[in-house]
Motif scaffolding. Structure first.
Motif, PDB file in Angstrom:
ATOM      1  N   LEU A 363      38.405  22.936  28.476  1.00  0.00           N
ATOM      2  CA  LEU A 363      37.879  22.454  29.758  1.00  0.00           C
ATOM      3  C   LEU A 363      38.793  22.833  30.918  1.00  0.00           C
ATOM      4  CD1 LEU A 363      36.548  18.949  28.656  1.00  0.00           C
ATOM      5  CD2 LEU A 363      35.210  20.994  29.187  1.00  0.00           C
ATOM      6  N   ASN A 364      40.108  22.854  30.681  1.00  0.00           N
ATOM      7  CA  ASN A 364      41.042  23.266  31.737  1.00  0.00           C
ATOM      8  C   ASN A 364      40.829  24.724  32.120  1.00  0.00           C
ATOM      9  OD1 ASN A 364      42.278  20.789  32.042  1.00  0.00           O
ATOM     10  ND2 ASN A 364      43.935  21.235  30.604  1.00  0.00           N
ATOM     11  N   ASN A 365      40.581  25.577  31.126  1.00  0.00           N
ATOM     12  CA  ASN A 365      40.336  26.993  31.416  1.00  0.00           C
ATOM     13  C   ASN A 365      39.112  27.155  32.311  1.00  0.00           C
ATOM     14  OD1 ASN A 365      42.514  27.943  29.941  1.00  0.00           O
ATOM     15  ND2 ASN A 365      41.331  28.238  28.067  1.00  0.00           N
ATOM     16  N   ILE A 366      38.059  26.418  31.997  1.00  0.00           N
ATOM     17  CA  ILE A 366      36.837  26.510  32.796  1.00  0.00           C
ATOM     18  C   ILE A 366      37.074  25.995  34.211  1.00  0.00           C
ATOM     19  CG2 ILE A 366      34.490  25.590  33.033  1.00  0.00           C
ATOM     20  CD1 ILE A 366      34.283  25.630  29.992  1.00  0.00           C
ATOM     21  N   GLU A 367      37.799  24.889  34.320  1.00  0.00           N
ATOM     22  CA  GLU A 367      38.021  24.264  35.625  1.00  0.00           C
ATOM     23  C   GLU A 367      38.946  25.092  36.515  1.00  0.00           C
ATOM     24  OE1 GLU A 367      39.890  20.109  37.470  1.00  0.00           O
ATOM     25  OE2 GLU A 367      39.388  20.264  35.334  1.00  0.00           O
ATOM     26  N   ASN A 368      39.949  25.733  35.919  1.00  0.00           N
ATOM     27  CA  ASN A 368      40.982  26.402  36.716  1.00  0.00           C
ATOM     28  C   ASN A 368      40.651  27.838  37.096  1.00  0.00           C
ATOM     29  OD1 ASN A 368      42.605  24.096  36.651  1.00  0.00           O
ATOM     30  ND2 ASN A 368      43.570  24.700  34.717  1.00  0.00           N
ATOM     31  N   GLU A 369      39.675  28.438  36.451  1.00  0.00           N
ATOM     32  CA  GLU A 369      39.323  29.819  36.783  1.00  0.00           C
ATOM     33  C   GLU A 369      38.498  29.848  38.069  1.00  0.00           C
ATOM     34  OE1 GLU A 369      39.245  31.704  32.260  1.00  0.00           O
ATOM     35  OE2 GLU A 369      37.392  31.004  33.179  1.00  0.00           O
ATOM     36  N   LYS A 370      39.005  30.574  39.063  1.00  0.00           N
ATOM     37  CA  LYS A 370      38.344  30.641  40.370  1.00  0.00           C
ATOM     38  C   LYS A 370      38.324  32.094  40.840  1.00  0.00           C
ATOM     39  CE  LYS A 370      40.029  25.993  41.398  1.00  0.00           C
ATOM     40  NZ  LYS A 370      38.760  25.323  41.074  1.00  0.00           N
ATOM     41  N   PRO A 371      37.463  32.904  40.237  1.00  0.00           N
ATOM     42  CA  PRO A 371      37.443  34.336  40.566  1.00  0.00           C
ATOM     43  C   PRO A 371      37.048  34.602  42.015  1.00  0.00           C
ATOM     44  CG  PRO A 371      35.537  33.727  39.232  1.00  0.00           C
ATOM     45  CD  PRO A 371      36.445  32.540  39.235  1.00  0.00           C
ATOM     46  N   LEU A 372      37.751  35.543  42.630  1.00  0.00           N
ATOM     47  CA  LEU A 372      37.484  36.003  44.002  1.00  0.00           C
ATOM     48  C   LEU A 372      37.724  34.926  45.058  1.00  0.00           C
ATOM     49  CD1 LEU A 372      34.230  38.131  43.479  1.00  0.00           C
ATOM     50  CD2 LEU A 372      36.614  38.840  43.280  1.00  0.00           C
ATOM     51  N   PHE A 373      38.449  33.887  44.719  1.00  0.00           N
ATOM     52  CA  PHE A 373      38.722  32.823  45.693  1.00  0.00           C
ATOM     53  C   PHE A 373      39.450  33.403  46.909  1.00  0.00           C
ATOM     54  CE2 PHE A 373      41.360  29.483  47.531  1.00  0.00           C
ATOM     55  CZ  PHE A 373      40.429  28.469  47.709  1.00  0.00           C
ATOM     56  N   GLY A 374      38.987  33.042  48.110  1.00  0.00           N
ATOM     57  CA  GLY A 374      39.598  33.501  49.350  1.00  0.00           C
ATOM     58  C   GLY A 374      39.092  34.843  49.841  1.00  0.00           C
ATOM     59  N   ARG A 375      38.226  35.484  49.073  1.00  0.00           N
ATOM     60  CA  ARG A 375      37.713  36.808  49.445  1.00  0.00           C
ATOM     61  C   ARG A 375      36.373  36.681  50.169  1.00  0.00           C
ATOM     62  NH1 ARG A 375      39.501  40.069  44.956  1.00  0.00           N
ATOM     63  NH2 ARG A 375      38.082  41.765  45.547  1.00  0.00           N
ATOM     64  N   PRO A 376      36.009  37.678  51.001  1.00  0.00           N
ATOM     65  CA  PRO A 376      34.668  37.699  51.599  1.00  0.00           C
ATOM     66  C   PRO A 376      33.616  37.768  50.497  1.00  0.00           C
ATOM     67  CG  PRO A 376      36.123  39.275  52.676  1.00  0.00           C
ATOM     68  CD  PRO A 376      36.847  38.801  51.458  1.00  0.00           C
ATOM     69  N   PHE A 377      32.502  37.088  50.695  1.00  0.00           N
ATOM     70  CA  PHE A 377      31.532  36.964  49.614  1.00  0.00           C
ATOM     71  C   PHE A 377      30.906  38.295  49.234  1.00  0.00           C
ATOM     72  CE2 PHE A 377      27.537  35.083  47.730  1.00  0.00           C
ATOM     73  CZ  PHE A 377      28.179  34.572  46.615  1.00  0.00           C
ATOM     74  N   ASN A 378      30.881  39.244  50.134  1.00  0.00           N
ATOM     75  CA  ASN A 378      30.296  40.545  49.811  1.00  0.00           C
ATOM     76  C   ASN A 378      31.100  41.278  48.739  1.00  0.00           C
ATOM     77  OD1 ASN A 378      27.896  41.926  50.660  1.00  0.00           O
ATOM     78  ND2 ASN A 378      29.187  43.587  51.432  1.00  0.00           N
ATOM     79  N   ASP A 379      32.347  40.832  48.506  1.00  0.00           N
ATOM     80  CA  ASP A 379      33.186  41.471  47.487  1.00  0.00           C
ATOM     81  C   ASP A 379      32.653  41.256  46.073  1.00  0.00           C
ATOM     82  OD1 ASP A 379      34.794  42.291  49.515  1.00  0.00           O
ATOM     83  OD2 ASP A 379      36.589  41.195  48.893  1.00  0.00           O
TER      84      ASP A 379
END
Length: 426
Positions: A363-379
């Motif tokens: 559950l920690n792995n699922i909760e902590n993964e935040k791909p592309l955080f802080g990037r423009p959404f078009n990325d």
């Protein structure tokens, strides 16, 4: 009965059981598109599926230790050990059933073709076949045992509560060591405990001559977990809780409305982008699985509902919510918040191999993964990730694949809204 092999078992899955796995209540009448898909999946499997059953009996049972032993192999389940001891179990059937590889291969093909509905109904039907094979195998054991003044306990499998999934390997090895004939089909066990073909299942049935002990212990009577309504050996009614999937469409407003009702001067997101799934699928999921909330500062809160099934444990249904927060359009929809969690009321994730092995880390792995955080959404359009359509969340590749689906549905929806706003200003 020392050994059982069947390469043409009955596959007449009950409609009520198929509907249960699809998430419908027992009294729901399939109609329209759902009826068409259910009939298609049944017909396709009837024509192309190659199910099989194998089982072998052993009398080398030990319950004197803390855990159960079979052929001097210790199994890590106190629950199973206690059941066998209470029932005076003297023998056991080691069973392996499979719906075959054909269903899995066809479902994968359907996904690649951008046909998620067909993929889902066939995947679920494959799981229903596995459940049916286990049920009918249990009936055959009951029939044989009854004629020999014995009774059979409910089947139990590695990965069930109180039995570590790692014991899949032990059960499979016990079958291979005790068999006198070849298995009807190929089977492979991964380190995670998942079987391939994934629509397969290992099960253990206890056998006892002390029939009165079982009659006095309701939890040891197999009938309560057996859906075979026509069984002549039924002692108590069948019970199986059915839960309807939450229909989130009633919570939504139209995802085709312009952003905040305001027209915009230019498009921030790529129009006519190339996505990993078809536009038809994106359009469907946008309307049925996505919720949008445009805040007063023009930032966006979105929730995408992922629905899938586990790779093992007979394809348990699971649902996860993907919560995505974006900045305003003028700032390029910068990704400011990401959070994934099991949907409220859903417990399908508890049947995934990695959860069974280590719930907290999973559950920690699922909760902590935040791909592309802080990037423009078009990325999200340039995000390279491995194609991994499996329903489970046991590895980072499959988790990234699902984040990608959530991103693409939201990107498609926002791009459509931008396009509509541009047309209004033209």
């Amino acid at each position: 009965m020392n050994e059982l092999i069947d390469t043409k078992p009955d596959i007449n899955v009950k409609e009520t059981e198929y509907k249960r796995l699809l998430g419908y209540p027992s009294d729901f009448e399939l109609e329209g598109r759902s009826r068409e898909l259910a009939d298609w999946a049944r017909q396709w499997y009837s024509k192309n599926g190659k199910p099989w059953i194998y089982a072998v009996q052993t009398d080398k049972i030990g319950t004197s230790n803390e855990n159960l032993t079979i052929c001097n192999v210790e199994l890590t389940s106190k629950i199973l050990r206690n059941q066998f001891a209470e029932a005076g179990t003297h023998s056991a059937m080691l069973a392996l059933v499979s719906a075959g590889k054909e269903c899995e291969e066809k479902a994968h093909q359907l996904w690649l073709e951008g046909k998620p509905d067909e993929y889902f109904f066939l995947e679920v039907y494959g799981s229903a076949v596995v459940e049916h094979l286990v049920t009918t195998t249990g009936f055959r054991f009951c029939d044989w045992a009854e004629k020999n003044d014995m009774t059979v306990l409910p089947h139990y499998s590695p990965g069930y509560p109180g039995w570590k999934v790692e014991d899949q390997e032990k059960i499979l090895q016990l079958i291979l060591q005790n068999k006198t004939r070849d298995l009807p089909g190929k089977i492979h066990l991964f380190e995670t405990g998942m079987l391939k073909p994934k629509k397969s299942m290992l099960a253990l049935f206890g056998i006892t001559k002390q029939v009165n002990k079982v009659r006095n212990l309701r939890e040891l009577i197999p009938c309560e977990s057996c859906s075979l309504s026509s069984c002549q050996y039924r002692r108590i009614p069948y019970k199986n809780p059915r839960r309807q999937i939450e229909d989130i469409r009633r919570l939504q407003f139209s995802n085709n409305e312009p952003l905040n009702g305001k027209a915009v001067g230019k498009s921030v997101l790529t129009q006519d982008a190339k996505y990993s799934v078809s536009q038809k699928t994106l359009q469907k999921w946008s309307g049925e699985r996505l919720q949008l909330n445009i805040l007063n500062d023009s930032s966006i809160e979105a929730k995408f509902r992922y629905e899938g099934i586990t790779c093992s444990n007979m394809g348990r249904k699971l649902e996860f919510d993907y919560n995505i927060k974006l900045g305003s359009q003028t700032g390029g929809y910068k990704i400011t918040g990401l959070y994934c969690n099991p949907s409220k009321g859903d417990d399908g994730y508890k049947y995934m191999c990695e959860y069974i092995k280590d719930p907290e880390t999973f559950l920690n792995n699922i909760e902590n993964e935040k791909p592309l955080f802080g990037r423009p959404f078009n990325d999200v359009l340039n995000w390279e990730r491995q194609f991994s359509p499996e329903g489970c969340y046991c590895n980072s590749e499959s988790r990234n694949h699902k984040w990608g689906l959530a991103f693409e549905v939201l990107h498609y929806t926002l791009a459509q809204r931008e396009n509509k706003s541009l047309k209004k200003t033209a």
